[in-house]
Design a protein around this motif. Structure first.
Motif, PDB file in Angstrom:
ATOM      1  N   GLY A 277       0.809  -1.212   0.000  1.00 24.71           N
ATOM      2  CA  GLY A 277       0.000   0.000   0.000  1.00 24.71           C
ATOM      3  C   GLY A 277       0.842   1.261   0.000  1.00 24.71           C
ATOM      4  O   GLY A 277       0.486   2.250   0.620  1.00 24.71           O
ATOM      5  N   ILE A 278       1.981   1.227  -0.703  1.00 24.47           N
ATOM      6  CA  ILE A 278       2.872   2.385  -0.773  1.00 24.47           C
ATOM      7  C   ILE A 278       2.406   3.282  -1.908  1.00 24.47           C
ATOM      8  O   ILE A 278       2.405   2.884  -3.063  1.00 24.47           O
ATOM      9  CB  ILE A 278       4.335   1.943  -0.999  1.00 24.47           C
ATOM     10  N   ASP A 279       1.999   4.500  -1.545  1.00 15.14           N
ATOM     11  CA  ASP A 279       1.577   5.471  -2.544  1.00 15.14           C
ATOM     12  C   ASP A 279       2.794   6.109  -3.188  1.00 15.14           C
ATOM     13  O   ASP A 279       3.867   6.174  -2.592  1.00 15.14           O
ATOM     14  CB  ASP A 279       0.732   6.570  -1.894  1.00 15.14           C
ATOM     15  N   THR A 280       2.613   6.586  -4.435  1.00 14.96           N
ATOM     16  CA  THR A 280       3.680   7.334  -5.088  1.00 14.96           C
ATOM     17  C   THR A 280       3.135   8.700  -5.459  1.00 14.96           C
ATOM     18  O   THR A 280       2.040   8.770  -6.018  1.00 14.96           O
ATOM     19  CB  THR A 280       4.190   6.611  -6.347  1.00 14.96           C
ATOM     20  N   PRO A 281       3.816   9.791  -5.166  1.00 18.26           N
ATOM     21  CA  PRO A 281       5.015   9.749  -4.316  1.00 18.26           C
ATOM     22  C   PRO A 281       4.620   9.400  -2.886  1.00 18.26           C
ATOM     23  O   PRO A 281       3.495   9.664  -2.464  1.00 18.26           O
ATOM     24  CB  PRO A 281       5.578  11.163  -4.409  1.00 18.26           C
ATOM     25  N   GLY A 282       5.529   8.827  -2.173  1.00 13.19           N
ATOM     26  CA  GLY A 282       5.247   8.422  -0.813  1.00 13.19           C
ATOM     27  C   GLY A 282       6.521   8.268  -0.012  1.00 13.19           C
ATOM     28  O   GLY A 282       7.612   8.589  -0.487  1.00 13.19           O
ATOM     29  N   ARG A 283       6.374   7.760   1.193  1.00 12.87           N
ATOM     30  CA  ARG A 283       7.527   7.572   2.063  1.00 12.87           C
ATOM     31  C   ARG A 283       7.477   6.175   2.659  1.00 12.87           C
ATOM     32  O   ARG A 283       6.409   5.624   2.895  1.00 12.87           O
ATOM     33  CB  ARG A 283       7.535   8.593   3.190  1.00 12.87           C
ATOM     34  N   VAL A 284       8.657   5.624   2.885  1.00 16.07           N
ATOM     35  CA  VAL A 284       8.791   4.330   3.543  1.00 16.07           C
ATOM     36  C   VAL A 284       9.866   4.447   4.613  1.00 16.07           C
ATOM     37  O   VAL A 284      10.665   5.387   4.601  1.00 16.07           O
ATOM     38  CB  VAL A 284       9.174   3.198   2.554  1.00 16.07           C
ATOM     39  N   LYS A 285       9.854   3.516   5.538  1.00 21.72           N
ATOM     40  CA  LYS A 285      10.948   3.463   6.499  1.00 21.72           C
ATOM     41  C   LYS A 285      11.585   2.086   6.418  1.00 21.72           C
ATOM     42  O   LYS A 285      10.928   1.097   6.094  1.00 21.72           O
ATOM     43  CB  LYS A 285      10.486   3.798   7.914  1.00 21.72           C
ATOM     44  N   PHE A 286      12.899   2.061   6.670  1.00 17.79           N
ATOM     45  CA  PHE A 286      13.656   0.822   6.661  1.00 17.79           C
ATOM     46  C   PHE A 286      13.924   0.443   8.109  1.00 17.79           C
ATOM     47  O   PHE A 286      14.378   1.275   8.892  1.00 17.79           O
ATOM     48  CB  PHE A 286      14.990   1.003   5.916  1.00 17.79           C
ATOM     49  N   ILE A 287      13.647  -0.803   8.441  1.00 21.83           N
ATOM     50  CA  ILE A 287      13.815  -1.284   9.810  1.00 21.83           C
ATOM     51  C   ILE A 287      14.746  -2.482   9.786  1.00 21.83           C
ATOM     52  O   ILE A 287      14.558  -3.403   8.995  1.00 21.83           O
ATOM     53  CB  ILE A 287      12.455  -1.708  10.411  1.00 21.83           C
ATOM     54  N   ARG A 288      15.764  -2.471  10.665  1.00 21.57           N
ATOM     55  CA  ARG A 288      16.644  -3.625  10.789  1.00 21.57           C
ATOM     56  C   ARG A 288      16.098  -4.492  11.928  1.00 21.57           C
ATOM     57  O   ARG A 288      15.947  -4.032  13.045  1.00 21.57           O
ATOM     58  CB  ARG A 288      18.080  -3.212  11.104  1.00 21.57           C
ATOM     59  N   THR A 289      15.814  -5.754  11.632  1.00 24.58           N
ATOM     60  CA  THR A 289      15.300  -6.671  12.648  1.00 24.58           C
ATOM     61  C   THR A 289      16.454  -7.206  13.500  1.00 24.58           C
ATOM     62  O   THR A 289      17.626  -7.029  13.159  1.00 24.58           O
ATOM     63  CB  THR A 289      14.573  -7.863  11.990  1.00 24.58           C
ATOM     64  N   GLU A 290      16.110  -7.856  14.591  1.00 25.74           N
ATOM     65  CA  GLU A 290      17.140  -8.457  15.455  1.00 25.74           C
ATOM     66  C   GLU A 290      17.949  -9.507  14.701  1.00 25.74           C
ATOM     67  O   GLU A 290      19.110  -9.745  15.016  1.00 25.74           O
ATOM     68  CB  GLU A 290      16.489  -9.074  16.698  1.00 25.74           C
ATOM     69  N   GLU A 291      17.338 -10.121  13.679  1.00 28.30           N
ATOM     70  CA  GLU A 291      18.035 -11.125  12.877  1.00 28.30           C
ATOM     71  C   GLU A 291      18.958 -10.489  11.841  1.00 28.30           C
ATOM     72  O   GLU A 291      19.699 -11.182  11.146  1.00 28.30           O
ATOM     73  CB  GLU A 291      17.025 -12.048  12.175  1.00 28.30           C
TER      74      GLU A 291
END
Length: 102
Positions: A29-43
């Motif tokens: 459900g990422i709209d363009t233009p839009g924003r995302v965030k990057f998350i680093r998991t514990e793995e």
């Protein structure tokens, strides 16, 4: 790779930009233009999450400090304090100028 995983290879430009494949944008459900965030998991995996509202950004700056070792909250509090002082000074100056006009 499990049956539920999907893979796409994309190019990264010299500016660090990459295109999120259409099927992933639609699924997330990422709209363009839009924003995302990057998350680093514990793995150690990197997960991309869409940002739909300001509340999706909550916690992004947790543990981060500026060059003066201030947290985002501390910096915001200092800026609000400075803004309040500036507003009070301007209010007083305006009041003094208005009284001088009468």
């Amino acid at each position: 790779m499990s049956k539920t995983e999907s893979e796409k290879v994309v190019s990264v430009s010299s500016r660090g930009q990459a295109t999120i494949p259409k099927e992933f944008r639609e699924e997330l459900g990422i709209d363009t233009p839009g924003r995302v965030k990057f998350i680093r998991t514990e793995e150690g995996d990197i997960v991309v999450r869409p940002i739909h509202s300001v509340t999706d950004l909550r916690g992004v700056l947790e543990g981060k400090t500026d060059d003066q070792e201030r947290s985002a909250t501390e910096r915001l509090q200092e800026e609000r304090k400075a803004d309040t002082a500036t507003e009070a000074e301007l209010r007083q100056r305006y009041t003094s100028d208005a009284e001088g006009d009468t």
